[in-house]
Design a protein around this motif. Structure first.
Motif, PDB file in Angstrom:
ATOM      1  N   GLU A 171       0.790  -1.187  -0.030  1.00  0.00           N
ATOM      2  CA  GLU A 171       0.061  -0.136  -0.111  1.00  0.00           C
ATOM      3  C   GLU A 171       0.975   1.385  -0.017  1.00  0.00           C
ATOM      4  O   GLU A 171       2.092   1.190   0.535  1.00  0.00           O
ATOM      5  CB  GLU A 171      -0.988  -0.010   1.452  1.00  0.00           C
ATOM      6  N   LEU A 172       0.358   2.469  -0.665  1.00  0.00           N
ATOM      7  CA  LEU A 172       0.847   3.461  -0.535  1.00  0.00           C
ATOM      8  C   LEU A 172       0.142   4.712  -0.682  1.00  0.00           C
ATOM      9  O   LEU A 172      -0.930   4.466  -1.081  1.00  0.00           O
ATOM     10  CB  LEU A 172       2.036   3.443  -1.834  1.00  0.00           C
ATOM     11  N   SER A 173       0.617   5.940  -0.516  1.00  0.00           N
ATOM     12  CA  SER A 173      -0.020   7.107  -1.101  1.00  0.00           C
ATOM     13  C   SER A 173       0.698   8.087  -1.680  1.00  0.00           C
ATOM     14  O   SER A 173       2.336   7.842  -1.567  1.00  0.00           O
ATOM     15  CB  SER A 173      -0.286   7.808   0.365  1.00  0.00           C
ATOM     16  N   GLY A 174       0.393   9.032  -2.538  1.00  0.00           N
ATOM     17  CA  GLY A 174       1.223   9.843  -3.304  1.00  0.00           C
ATOM     18  C   GLY A 174       0.563  10.337  -4.459  1.00  0.00           C
ATOM     19  O   GLY A 174      -0.730  10.784  -4.322  1.00  0.00           O
ATOM     20  N   ILE A 175       1.062  11.062  -5.150  1.00  0.00           N
ATOM     21  CA  ILE A 175       0.686  12.040  -6.409  1.00  0.00           C
ATOM     22  C   ILE A 175       0.362  11.073  -7.816  1.00  0.00           C
ATOM     23  O   ILE A 175       1.648  10.662  -7.950  1.00  0.00           O
ATOM     24  CB  ILE A 175       1.516  13.379  -6.526  1.00  0.00           C
ATOM     25  N   VAL A 176      -0.507  11.312  -8.434  1.00  0.00           N
ATOM     26  CA  VAL A 176      -0.631  10.447  -9.746  1.00  0.00           C
ATOM     27  C   VAL A 176       0.425  11.270 -10.737  1.00  0.00           C
ATOM     28  O   VAL A 176       0.456  12.560 -10.766  1.00  0.00           O
ATOM     29  CB  VAL A 176      -1.782  10.624 -10.252  1.00  0.00           C
ATOM     30  N   HIS A 177       1.244  10.512 -11.155  1.00  0.00           N
ATOM     31  CA  HIS A 177       2.338  10.835 -11.968  1.00  0.00           C
ATOM     32  C   HIS A 177       1.998  10.735 -13.490  1.00  0.00           C
ATOM     33  O   HIS A 177       2.495  11.413 -14.409  1.00  0.00           O
ATOM     34  CB  HIS A 177       3.824  10.107 -11.608  1.00  0.00           C
ATOM     35  N   ASP A 178       1.291   9.600 -13.797  1.00  0.00           N
ATOM     36  CA  ASP A 178       1.024   9.357 -15.188  1.00  0.00           C
ATOM     37  C   ASP A 178      -0.373   8.492 -15.108  1.00  0.00           C
ATOM     38  O   ASP A 178      -0.418   7.561 -14.197  1.00  0.00           O
ATOM     39  CB  ASP A 178       2.107   8.624 -16.057  1.00  0.00           C
ATOM     40  N   VAL A 179      -0.871   8.276 -16.080  1.00  0.00           N
ATOM     41  CA  VAL A 179      -2.081   7.327 -16.159  1.00  0.00           C
ATOM     42  C   VAL A 179      -2.008   6.500 -17.521  1.00  0.00           C
ATOM     43  O   VAL A 179      -1.711   6.902 -18.669  1.00  0.00           O
ATOM     44  CB  VAL A 179      -3.530   7.995 -16.042  1.00  0.00           C
ATOM     45  N   GLY A 180      -2.328   5.082 -17.484  1.00  0.00           N
ATOM     46  CA  GLY A 180      -2.402   4.563 -18.659  1.00  0.00           C
ATOM     47  C   GLY A 180      -3.832   4.710 -19.482  1.00  0.00           C
ATOM     48  O   GLY A 180      -4.576   5.386 -18.964  1.00  0.00           O
ATOM     49  N   SER A 181      -3.792   4.367 -20.657  1.00  0.00           N
ATOM     50  CA  SER A 181      -5.149   4.285 -21.363  1.00  0.00           C
ATOM     51  C   SER A 181      -6.388   3.846 -20.694  1.00  0.00           C
ATOM     52  O   SER A 181      -6.171   2.649 -19.964  1.00  0.00           O
ATOM     53  CB  SER A 181      -5.118   3.662 -22.793  1.00  0.00           C
ATOM     54  N   GLY A 182      -7.304   4.344 -21.008  1.00  0.00           N
ATOM     55  CA  GLY A 182      -8.796   3.715 -20.406  1.00  0.00           C
ATOM     56  C   GLY A 182      -8.810   4.372 -19.048  1.00  0.00           C
ATOM     57  O   GLY A 182     -10.029   4.218 -18.416  1.00  0.00           O
ATOM     58  N   VAL A 183      -7.950   5.087 -18.252  1.00  0.00           N
ATOM     59  CA  VAL A 183      -8.122   5.466 -16.873  1.00  0.00           C
ATOM     60  C   VAL A 183      -8.758   6.977 -16.880  1.00  0.00           C
ATOM     61  O   VAL A 183      -8.192   7.778 -17.625  1.00  0.00           O
ATOM     62  CB  VAL A 183      -6.860   5.654 -16.204  1.00  0.00           C
TER      63      VAL A 183
END
Length: 322
Positions: free
Chosen positions: A61-73
């Motif tokens: 488990e982790l927490s953080g900031i979204v750095h990138d997203v894949g297709s369909g997200v």
């Protein structure tokens, strides 16, 4: 963070890995903090290998900031504050997580502390409500109320308006668990929890037992159950084999369920995370539930973090930060 070979915490080592862009349906998170769980210690020792296809690195488990997203997200975007449940690899600066297992973090919750939410909330919610059917007015016994899962489970059960009995070791920890919302806390170092439960409930017993201890508590857990009660075993801290008087189980028309989280199929995990999003996250957002953080270490101090968790005495969760 990985292990050079199965064994003790001295085998933990920081390594450099190649950055992998997120695949379709994945979210890449720049880590702010990672939770440390007993499962990590088992994996480090060579007793709990990751599921097929999961990262060999430690961390669930982790927490953080979204750095990138894949297709369909579409549910999260770059820059969002999130936490996530993963099959492995959370002890890393960049982590790819299935989008279905990512949770937006409420603005008034410190992002670092959100790393203590996914594993504990998913385990507690899925077992208390999904498996045992806990609702308002029922009575529940939660073992290890001072632990990562236990501290979350006590708060969830209290928020559901159940009557909450918990166990903890020592007067100070008992008081800390009581402050989380437990109605009764039993010091397992000095008294029988089964006797205490039967006394508090006038001999009736509890509707639900959530147990992380395992074999050593089996007989007394069943003794503490009410008629039609449900024992849910989620850990084996004190053994995996025990003898049970089936006559007691049958007389009470009680049931026993054993569950794990990490090895569940992706669809089941997604459903559990969705339940946490819909039912637990609002309670976190309004302050009725808060993750409990004991100590924060750097990734470079993972050995000390593992040693502290193994030694006992932790109240809530230990976190690691890059």
């Amino acid at each position: 963070m990985t292990t050079t070979a199965p064994g003790g915490p001295e085998n933990l080592s920081l390594i450099e890995t190649v950055e992998n862009p997120p695949s379709a349906g994945e979210v890449q998170i720049r880590t702010v903090a990672s939770g440390v769980n007993p499962a990590d210690l088992l994996q480090r020792a060579g007793h709990y290998p990751p599921p097929p296809g999961a990262s060999d690195l430690l961390g669930l488990e982790l927490s953080g900031i979204v750095h990138d997203v894949g297709s369909g997200v579409t549910d999260v975007a770059v820059g969002n504050r999130v936490c996530a449940l993963v099959d492995g690899g959370a002890y890393a600066e960049l982590v790819n997580a299935p989008a279905a297992q990512v949770i937006r973090v409420p603005e008034d919750l410190e992002l670092r502390d959100a790393a203590a939410v996914p594993e504990a909330a998913c385990t507690a919610w899925s077992n208390l409500v999904g498996v045992a059917g806990l609702t308002a007015g029922m009575t529940v016994l939660i073992h290890g109320g001072s632990g990562g899962v236990g501290s979350m489970a006590v708060q969830i059960a209290h928020a559901l308006n159940a009557f909450v009995i918990s166990t903890a070791g020592g007067p100070e920890r008992c008081e800390q668990v009581r402050a989380l919302g437990a109605d009764v806390v039993v010091d397992h170092r000095s008294e029988s929890f089964a006797d205490a439960v039967l006394e508090v409930t006038d001999g009736r017993g509890v509707d639900v037992v959530l147990d992380v201890v395992g074999a050593a508590y089996l007989a007394d857990n069943v003794r503490a159950l009410a008629t039609n009660g449900h024992l849910v075993v989620i850990g084996m801290q004190k053994g995996r084999r025990a003898e049970l008087d089936l006559g007691v189980l049958l007389t009470k028309r009680a049931s026993i369920t054993g569950t794990t989280l990490r090895s569940r199929p992706a669809a089941e995990k997604a459903a559990i995370v969705d339940g946490v999003r819909r039912h637990v996250l609002p309670l976190i957002a309004d302050g009725r539930i808060r993750p409990v953080v004991d100590t924060v270490y750097r990734f470079s101090e993972a050995r000390q973090a593992h040693e502290r968790l193994a030694a006992g005495g932790v109240f809530g969760k230990i976190l690691l930060t890059p």
